[in-house]
Each structure stands twice: as C-alpha cells, then as structure tokens.
Design a protein around this motif. Structure first.
Motif, mmCIF file in Angstrom:
data_model
loop_
_atom_site.group_PDB
_atom_site.id
_atom_site.type_symbol
_atom_site.label_atom_id
_atom_site.label_comp_id
_atom_site.label_asym_id
_atom_site.label_seq_id
_atom_site.Cartn_x
_atom_site.Cartn_y
_atom_site.Cartn_z
ATOM 1 N N GLY A 46 107.070 4.426 -12.953
ATOM 2 C CA GLY A 46 106.479 5.549 -12.252
ATOM 3 C C GLY A 46 105.394 6.227 -13.050
ATOM 4 O O GLY A 46 105.060 5.832 -14.167
ATOM 5 N N LEU A 47 104.848 7.254 -12.424
ATOM 6 C CA LEU A 47 103.746 8.017 -12.991
ATOM 7 C C LEU A 47 104.123 9.484 -13.020
ATOM 8 O O LEU A 47 104.786 9.976 -12.102
ATOM 9 N N LEU A 48 103.694 10.156 -14.055
ATOM 10 C CA LEU A 48 103.849 11.604 -14.155
ATOM 11 C C LEU A 48 102.450 12.199 -14.219
ATOM 12 O O LEU A 48 101.635 11.794 -15.051
ATOM 13 N N PHE A 49 102.176 13.139 -13.328
ATOM 14 C CA PHE A 49 100.913 13.866 -13.348
ATOM 15 C C PHE A 49 101.218 15.288 -13.795
ATOM 16 O O PHE A 49 102.024 15.972 -13.165
ATOM 17 N N VAL A 50 100.577 15.709 -14.854
ATOM 18 C CA VAL A 50 100.791 17.039 -15.404
ATOM 19 C C VAL A 50 99.534 17.865 -15.109
ATOM 20 O O VAL A 50 98.441 17.526 -15.579
ATOM 21 N N ARG A 51 99.728 18.910 -14.317
ATOM 22 C CA ARG A 51 98.609 19.788 -13.968
ATOM 23 C C ARG A 51 98.151 20.510 -15.228
ATOM 24 O O ARG A 51 98.913 21.172 -15.909
ATOM 25 N N ALA A 52 96.867 20.385 -15.542
ATOM 26 C CA ALA A 52 96.328 20.943 -16.777
ATOM 27 C C ALA A 52 95.637 22.282 -16.574
ATOM 28 O O ALA A 52 95.239 22.913 -17.546
ATOM 29 N N ASP A 53 95.488 22.713 -15.329
ATOM 30 C CA ASP A 53 94.848 23.997 -15.064
ATOM 31 C C ASP A 53 95.586 24.678 -13.917
ATOM 32 O O ASP A 53 96.342 24.048 -13.191
ATOM 33 N N ALA A 54 95.361 25.945 -13.755
ATOM 34 C CA ALA A 54 96.116 26.735 -12.773
ATOM 35 C C ALA A 54 95.879 26.282 -11.340
ATOM 36 O O ALA A 54 96.763 26.396 -10.492
ATOM 37 N N LEU A 55 94.715 25.742 -11.044
ATOM 38 C CA LEU A 55 94.382 25.371 -9.666
ATOM 39 C C LEU A 55 94.676 23.913 -9.337
ATOM 40 O O LEU A 55 94.595 23.520 -8.188
ATOM 41 N N GLY A 56 94.973 23.120 -10.336
ATOM 42 C CA GLY A 56 95.275 21.715 -10.079
ATOM 43 C C GLY A 56 94.052 20.836 -9.965
ATOM 44 O O GLY A 56 94.123 19.737 -9.428
ATOM 45 N N PHE A 57 92.922 21.300 -10.477
ATOM 46 C CA PHE A 57 91.716 20.478 -10.441
ATOM 47 C C PHE A 57 91.766 19.356 -11.472
ATOM 48 O O PHE A 57 91.137 18.331 -11.313
ATOM 49 N N VAL A 58 92.510 19.595 -12.567
ATOM 50 C CA VAL A 58 92.621 18.611 -13.650
ATOM 51 C C VAL A 58 94.079 18.186 -13.768
ATOM 52 O O VAL A 58 94.974 19.024 -13.855
ATOM 53 N N GLU A 59 94.311 16.882 -13.750
ATOM 54 C CA GLU A 59 95.661 16.323 -13.852
ATOM 55 C C GLU A 59 95.666 15.286 -14.971
ATOM 56 O O GLU A 59 94.771 14.441 -15.053
ATOM 57 N N ASP A 60 96.674 15.348 -15.831
ATOM 58 C CA ASP A 60 96.845 14.379 -16.903
ATOM 59 C C ASP A 60 97.869 13.348 -16.446
ATOM 60 O O ASP A 60 98.981 13.711 -16.060
ATOM 61 N N MET A 61 97.494 12.072 -16.458
ATOM 62 C CA MET A 61 98.353 11.004 -15.938
ATOM 63 C C MET A 61 99.071 10.277 -17.071
ATOM 64 O O MET A 61 98.473 9.936 -18.086
ATOM 65 N N HIS A 62 100.379 10.047 -16.856
ATOM 66 C CA HIS A 62 101.217 9.288 -17.789
ATOM 67 C C HIS A 62 101.942 8.211 -16.991
ATOM 68 O O HIS A 62 102.534 8.506 -15.955
ATOM 69 N N ALA A 63 101.914 6.977 -17.472
ATOM 70 C CA ALA A 63 102.551 5.857 -16.770
ATOM 71 C C ALA A 63 103.699 5.299 -17.597
ATOM 72 O O ALA A 63 103.580 5.130 -18.812
ATOM 73 N N LEU A 64 104.817 5.034 -16.918
ATOM 74 C CA LEU A 64 105.986 4.401 -17.537
ATOM 75 C C LEU A 64 106.442 3.273 -16.623
ATOM 76 O O LEU A 64 106.948 3.539 -15.520
ATOM 77 N N PHE A 65 106.263 2.035 -17.043
ATOM 78 C CA PHE A 65 106.674 0.898 -16.221
ATOM 79 C C PHE A 65 107.439 -0.109 -17.059
ATOM 80 O O PHE A 65 107.023 -0.458 -18.169
ATOM 81 N N LEU A 66 108.543 -0.567 -16.503
ATOM 82 C CA LEU A 66 109.308 -1.644 -17.115
ATOM 83 C C LEU A 66 108.502 -2.929 -16.989
ATOM 84 O O LEU A 66 107.595 -3.019 -16.148
ATOM 85 N N PRO A 67 108.813 -3.972 -17.777
ATOM 86 C CA PRO A 67 108.056 -5.224 -17.665
ATOM 87 C C PRO A 67 107.983 -5.763 -16.232
ATOM 88 O O PRO A 67 106.939 -6.271 -15.821
ATOM 89 N N ALA A 68 109.043 -5.627 -15.456
ATOM 90 C CA ALA A 68 109.035 -6.126 -14.075
ATOM 91 C C ALA A 68 108.049 -5.368 -13.185
ATOM 92 O O ALA A 68 107.625 -5.877 -12.152
ATOM 93 N N GLY A 69 107.679 -4.156 -13.596
ATOM 94 C CA GLY A 69 106.762 -3.357 -12.791
ATOM 95 C C GLY A 69 105.327 -3.380 -13.269
ATOM 96 O O GLY A 69 104.440 -2.833 -12.606
ATOM 97 N N ARG A 70 105.095 -4.003 -14.402
ATOM 98 C CA ARG A 70 103.730 -4.068 -14.931
ATOM 99 C C ARG A 70 102.964 -5.134 -14.154
ATOM 100 O O ARG A 70 103.506 -6.143 -13.767
ATOM 101 N N GLY A 71 101.733 -4.896 -13.907
ATOM 102 C CA GLY A 71 100.946 -5.829 -13.101
ATOM 103 C C GLY A 71 100.753 -5.259 -11.707
ATOM 104 O O GLY A 71 100.317 -4.113 -11.548
ATOM 105 N N HIS A 72 101.112 -6.039 -10.705
ATOM 106 C CA HIS A 72 100.831 -5.662 -9.314
ATOM 107 C C HIS A 72 101.473 -4.326 -8.924
ATOM 108 O O HIS A 72 100.818 -3.478 -8.305
ATOM 109 N N GLU A 73 102.753 -4.139 -9.256
ATOM 110 C CA GLU A 73 103.425 -2.892 -8.880
ATOM 111 C C GLU A 73 102.741 -1.680 -9.506
ATOM 112 O O GLU A 73 102.462 -0.687 -8.815
ATOM 113 N N ALA A 74 102.478 -1.743 -10.797
ATOM 114 C CA ALA A 74 101.830 -0.613 -11.477
ATOM 115 C C ALA A 74 100.425 -0.393 -10.921
ATOM 116 O O ALA A 74 100.018 0.749 -10.668
#
Length: 147
Positions: A46-74
């Motif tokens: 999955g992905l985690l998006f962390v809002r970096a500003d009060a209005l949500g204009f900037v989002e920091d993306m973090h990805a965590l995928f098991l080997p089975a999910g890397r590639g097409h799924e991710a």
C-alpha cells in the motif's frame, strides 16, 4: 484502510525490513489513524500519503509493497492513487529517496528531482534526494497516458 495491525504486519515483513532497514513498524501503524495521513491499501502492500500543509496541496508519498506486489500491482496502485490525490486537489506530490533502491519514484510518472537539496536533518536520517511531481507533470507523463 486504517487498520494499524494490518499496516504493522506489512511494515514488519522481513522483505520490507530488508529493503528499508530504517522503517519503524510501530510508527507506520500509529500513523495510519492520523487525520493528515491517507493510507491506501492493495492486496500486497500500500501507499501512505502524508499531508504536508494545512490545505492538502502538498502530499508526501510512501510506498510499502511485499515482493508479490512489486511490479504491476504497485504500478497500478500508484497510478490510481496519484490520480485520486490530484483529482482531490493536491498540487504537488513529494517522495524522499533514501539509500534503498526501492525508494526512487518512477520517472515515467513525471517525478523530477527537487531544486533544493535535502536538509541536514533529512540527510542524517538517510535521505538522498527529494523528488517532486506536479499535477501538470503527472498529466503529461507516459504513465498517465497509459492510465
């Protein structure tokens, strides 16, 4: 998907820990219930998006995928998530690249290096480079055209 136990289990997986040794599964689990975090789960990660500003204009993306999910799924998950975030008003998505090869965002999605170098604190925490994606770059990218 805001189940801390699911995210803790994912972040504790040996394949995730091996790829990202600095990850703290307890911090990941605690973050998913925070209002400024948008967790988006798929079957094998999955992905985690962390809002970096009060209005949500900037989002920091973090990805965590098991080997089975890397590639097409991710790839599909990131495309869907970016489209969702930009449709809901985000203007800029950031990704902090670390020494883990998996932390570099896909350039075919329109990500480009930020002009600014990472801060001293970011470098100390293992950051290598900050990447940015604007809505315009996303919509002009090969990945968006294949969406």
């Amino acid at each position: 998907h805001r189940d801390p136990a699911w995210w803790r289990s994912l972040a504790s997986s040996p394949s995730i820990v091996a790829a990202m040794p600095d990850i703290d599964p307890e911090l990941v689990a605690a973050s998913v219930v925070q209002d400024h975090v948008t967790p988006l789960a798929s079957l094998n990660g999955g992905l985690l998006f962390v809002r970096a500003d009060a209005l949500g204009f900037v989002e920091d993306m973090h990805a965590l995928f098991l080997p089975a999910g890397r590639g097409h799924e991710a790839n599909s998950a990131v495309k869907s998530a970016l489209d969702l975030k930009f449709t809901r008003g985000a203007c800029l998505i950031t990704v902090t690249q670390t020494t883990s090869p998996m932390s570099k965002p896909p350039l075919s999605f329109g990500f480009r290096p930020a002009v600014l170098a990472p801060s001293a604190a970011a470098l100390e925490a293992g950051a290598v480079r900050l990447w940015v994606l604007t809505v315009e770059a996303w919509r002009a990218s090969p990945a968006f055209r294949r969406l």
